[in-house]
Design an enzyme around this catalytic site. Structure first.
Site, PDB file in Angstrom:
ATOM      1  N   HIS B 131       0.882  -1.177   0.000  1.00  0.00           N
ATOM      2  CA  HIS B 131       0.000   0.000   0.000  1.00  0.00           C
ATOM      3  C   HIS B 131       0.919   1.227   0.000  1.00  0.00           C
ATOM      4  O   HIS B 131       2.038   1.171   0.517  1.00  0.00           O
ATOM      5  CB  HIS B 131      -0.832  -0.060   1.282  1.00  0.00           C
ATOM      6  CG  HIS B 131      -1.918   0.959   1.395  1.00  0.00           C
ATOM      7  ND1 HIS B 131      -1.666   2.264   1.745  1.00  0.00           N
ATOM      8  CD2 HIS B 131      -3.251   0.855   1.233  1.00  0.00           C
ATOM      9  CE1 HIS B 131      -2.818   2.919   1.793  1.00  0.00           C
ATOM     10  NE2 HIS B 131      -3.794   2.096   1.478  1.00  0.00           N
ATOM     11  N   ASP B 208       3.258  -4.811   7.755  1.00  0.00           N
ATOM     12  CA  ASP B 208       2.030  -4.018   7.707  1.00  0.00           C
ATOM     13  C   ASP B 208       0.861  -4.997   7.842  1.00  0.00           C
ATOM     14  O   ASP B 208       0.586  -5.775   6.931  1.00  0.00           O
ATOM     15  CB  ASP B 208       1.985  -3.267   6.366  1.00  0.00           C
ATOM     16  CG  ASP B 208       0.637  -2.618   6.080  1.00  0.00           C
ATOM     17  OD1 ASP B 208      -0.325  -2.825   6.848  1.00  0.00           O
ATOM     18  OD2 ASP B 208       0.545  -1.905   5.061  1.00  0.00           O
ATOM     19  N   GLN B 211      -4.375  -5.370   6.754  1.00  0.00           N
ATOM     20  CA  GLN B 211      -5.356  -6.265   6.136  1.00  0.00           C
ATOM     21  C   GLN B 211      -5.367  -7.658   6.756  1.00  0.00           C
ATOM     22  O   GLN B 211      -6.245  -8.454   6.446  1.00  0.00           O
ATOM     23  CB  GLN B 211      -5.087  -6.389   4.630  1.00  0.00           C
ATOM     24  CG  GLN B 211      -5.244  -5.098   3.856  1.00  0.00           C
ATOM     25  CD  GLN B 211      -6.665  -4.572   3.901  1.00  0.00           C
ATOM     26  OE1 GLN B 211      -7.633  -5.314   4.107  1.00  0.00           O
ATOM     27  NE2 GLN B 211      -6.817  -3.266   3.731  1.00  0.00           N
ATOM     28  N   LYS B 234     -10.322  -1.209  10.871  1.00  0.00           N
ATOM     29  CA  LYS B 234     -10.479  -2.380  10.004  1.00  0.00           C
ATOM     30  C   LYS B 234     -10.779  -3.639  10.822  1.00  0.00           C
ATOM     31  O   LYS B 234     -11.007  -4.697  10.253  1.00  0.00           O
ATOM     32  CB  LYS B 234      -9.220  -2.587   9.152  1.00  0.00           C
ATOM     33  CG  LYS B 234      -8.993  -1.468   8.120  1.00  0.00           C
ATOM     34  CD  LYS B 234      -7.947  -1.858   7.112  1.00  0.00           C
ATOM     35  CE  LYS B 234      -7.224  -0.685   6.494  1.00  0.00           C
ATOM     36  NZ  LYS B 234      -8.004   0.075   5.514  1.00  0.00           N
ATOM     37  N   CYS B 372      -4.826   2.603  -3.562  1.00  0.00           N
ATOM     38  CA  CYS B 372      -3.579   3.109  -2.983  1.00  0.00           C
ATOM     39  C   CYS B 372      -2.452   2.099  -3.166  1.00  0.00           C
ATOM     40  O   CYS B 372      -1.607   1.928  -2.279  1.00  0.00           O
ATOM     41  CB  CYS B 372      -3.734   3.454  -1.505  1.00  0.00           C
ATOM     42  SG  CYS B 372      -4.902   4.774  -1.228  1.00  0.00           S
TER      43      CYS B 372
END
Lengths: 147, 414
Positions: B131, B208, B211, B234, B372
């Site tokens: 991202h 990261d 997600q 999220k 993104c």
């Protein structure tokens, strides 16, 4: 409003068979238009003869609303004076942002098919991008962005 | 997912859906079908109520005053940190820093670690699947320090090429930052294996987890990563709050990212002594209620069980993938063997933006655009994709409605 109402025959047809597709080899003015958030990306070329738009061509990768708007715009401004074309840019911008009374006299003709976009805020940028790009081409600034 | 525990009890989707007031919403007189969970997920009643309770009976500034409300808010804020620690299986609670979100966490490491330890000629390894928020902060630091960015390529299915990754290491490699799950394609990356490779070269790794945290059980000790970042909104929590996990010894070596109140031990005009971690990285009044509410969201998810959530979402993904594969004129982008519940797709002859608008007429919310992740779009030679991303509250009936709606778009553009 349903966005389906915007996808009328005329817009779908211009999307499928865009008019004035392709860049002019003998362009006098060029500009690029970009909507970074949704990915609409068009190139526009003009051939001005004195003050008159003698020829216009465009290409790019864009959604149906943007592509049809560009196609119908090129057909509408061909043969017009720069001042008349700039007036249409202003009227189109006013129409898609709800500031033009389409019942009063204007110069947009069949382009009022895009009037409904004013109720779809996320799609206004798509319809306006070719017009911003035309304005940039006239002004000699190379890049238009609606962001 | 292969290797699933056969004794895992399936979740009761109908019952869970009743926890989410927003799922009763009608859009254009049609039931909302929310499939934009990779952008932000919805909040269950239990979590909303936690926010209301905090605002109604517990709010004051923390770590300062000696009165009842301040003590209550401080205790609840620190209790939320312990919930985060348990959620990630971090060794110590002080390794869990509250941030404003994943982006903030990555920037904290890029500035706190990168600006202190990177120099001219150093190399930072990123992957094609990142991202923008895991690209731009590193570029900013690299530019300032004269460091270079190296990129791990992917194959046509959207899987990282681990052998190519291995070859990128040299004596100048100083850092690796990679995503656990691709937001644009859904690929689940082999982070544990890739962290181990980096550690063979003595290179720290940031993962990261934006997600991954909503969809699979995350264990930072098992992954072995040095940093792990995720966002509250999220994981059924609020916006404005996130978490950065960092190994204590690294967090202690790093310079603060922001200066201000709450991050100091003592201040004179000659010298400031910083507070110990995690306070060193939590300058100013933090989003207290958001942190506490995030704690409730993590309770909610762990109450269901991340393994059960992953199992349901995998079933949903398999069902949807099968239906999409039988749809003429629709191409899936990202077909990794290991995927989280993300379907990125292109409808032949129709721009994603048009697909998104027309699906909205049917009450179906998907994301269209570059997500993104422009390098991913460039790799797959598309300007944008349509992305349906599922949460545990999505159903196979909703997948059927998505497929039917795509069929109507194709008919309109035929």
């Amino acid at each position: 409003m349903d966005s389906r109402a915007l996808y009328q025959e005329m817009i779908l047809e211009h999307n499928k068979k865009p008019r004035n597709w392709g860049m002019l080899a003998d362009a006098t003015h060029k500009a690029e238009g970009l909507n970074p958030l949704c990915g609409d990306h068009i190139h526009l070329s003009l051939k001005l003869n004195g003050d008159q738009v003698e020829a216009v061509g465009f290409e790019g990768e864009a959604c149906a609303i943007c592509k049809a708007s560009a196609s119908m715009m090129t057909a509408a401004v061909k043969g017009k004076s720069r001042a008349d074309a700039e007036l249409m840019v202003q009227e189109f911008r006013d129409m898609t942002t709800g500031k033009l009374d389409t019942a009063a006299p204007h110069h947009l003709g069949r382009l009022t098919v895009f009037a409904g976009v004013r109720d779809l805020p996320t799609r206004v940028k798509c319809a306006i991008l070719p017009w911003h790009t035309l304005h940039s081409a006239f002004a000699g600034t190379d890049t238009a962005s609606t962001e | 997912m292969s290797g699933r525990d056969p004794l895992l009890k399936p979740i009761d989707v109908a019952a869970l859906r009743r926890d989410f007031p927003i799922l009763d919403l009608k859009v254009k007189d049609k039931p909302l079908i929310f499939m934009d969970n990779a952008a932000s997920s919805q909040m269950p009643r239990q979590v909303i109520e936690r926010w209301v309770k905090y605002r109604s009976a517990q709010h004051a500034n923390i770590h300062r005053a000696v009165h009842y409300l301040s003590e209550t808010a401080t205790a609840e804020y620190e209790a939320a940190r312990r919930k985060v620690q348990a959620f990630l299986n971090a060794r110590e609670e002080r390794e869990c820093v509250f941030t404003s979100g994943t982006t903030d966490g990555i920037n904290l490491v890029a500035h706190g670690y990168g600006r202190k330890f990177f120099g001219a000629g150093d190399e930072i390894i990123l992957t094609t699947l990142e991202h923008h928020s895991n690209i731009v902060p590193w570029q900013m630091v690299a530019e300032e320090k004269g460091a270079k960015i190296r990129v791990v390529p992917v194959n046509d299915r959207g899987e990282l090429l681990v052998d190519e990754y291995r070859r990128l290491f040299n004596k100048n490699t100083k850092f690796v930052a990679m995503t656990h799950v691709s937001n644009a394609l859904g690929t689940i990356n082999p982070v544990k294996e890739m962290v181990a490779i980096a550690h063979e070269h003595g290179v720290p790794v940031l993962v990261d987890g934006a997600q991954a945290a909503p969809h699979l059980k995350v264990d930072v000790q098992d992954i072995g990563c040095d940093f792990y970042a995720f966002s509250g909104h999220k994981v059924c929590g609020p916006t404005g709050i996130g978490v950065l996990y960092g190994r204590a010894e690294l967090l202690e070596k790093m310079q603060p990212f922001k200066g201000g109140g709450d991050m100091i031990l003592s201040v004179t005009f000659e010298k400031t002594t910083y507070a110990p971690i995690p306070a060193k990285f939590e300058a100013g009044t933090p989003p207290i209620g958001e942190a506490i509410t995030l704690g409730a969201a993590l309770d909610y998810l762990t109450g269901i069980g991340l393994e059960r959530i992953a199992a349901h979402e995998t079933d949903l993904l398999d069902y949807a993938t099968d239906r999409f594969n039988r749809l003429p004129g629709v191409r899936l982008i990202g077909t990794a063997e290991k995927k989280a519940a993300v379907l990125s797709f292109a409808v032949e002859g129709v721009h994603p933006h048009d697909v998104g608008s027309l699906l909205n007429d049917d009450g179906v919310a998907i994301r269209t655009g570059h997500h993104c992740a422009q390098p991913v779009m460039q790799r797959f030679k598309v300007p944008a994709t349509c992305r349906a991303s599922f949460a545990f509250y999505n159903t196979t009936d909703e997948v059927d409605a998505l497929v039917a709606s795509i069929g109507r778009v194709q008919k309109l553009f035929a």
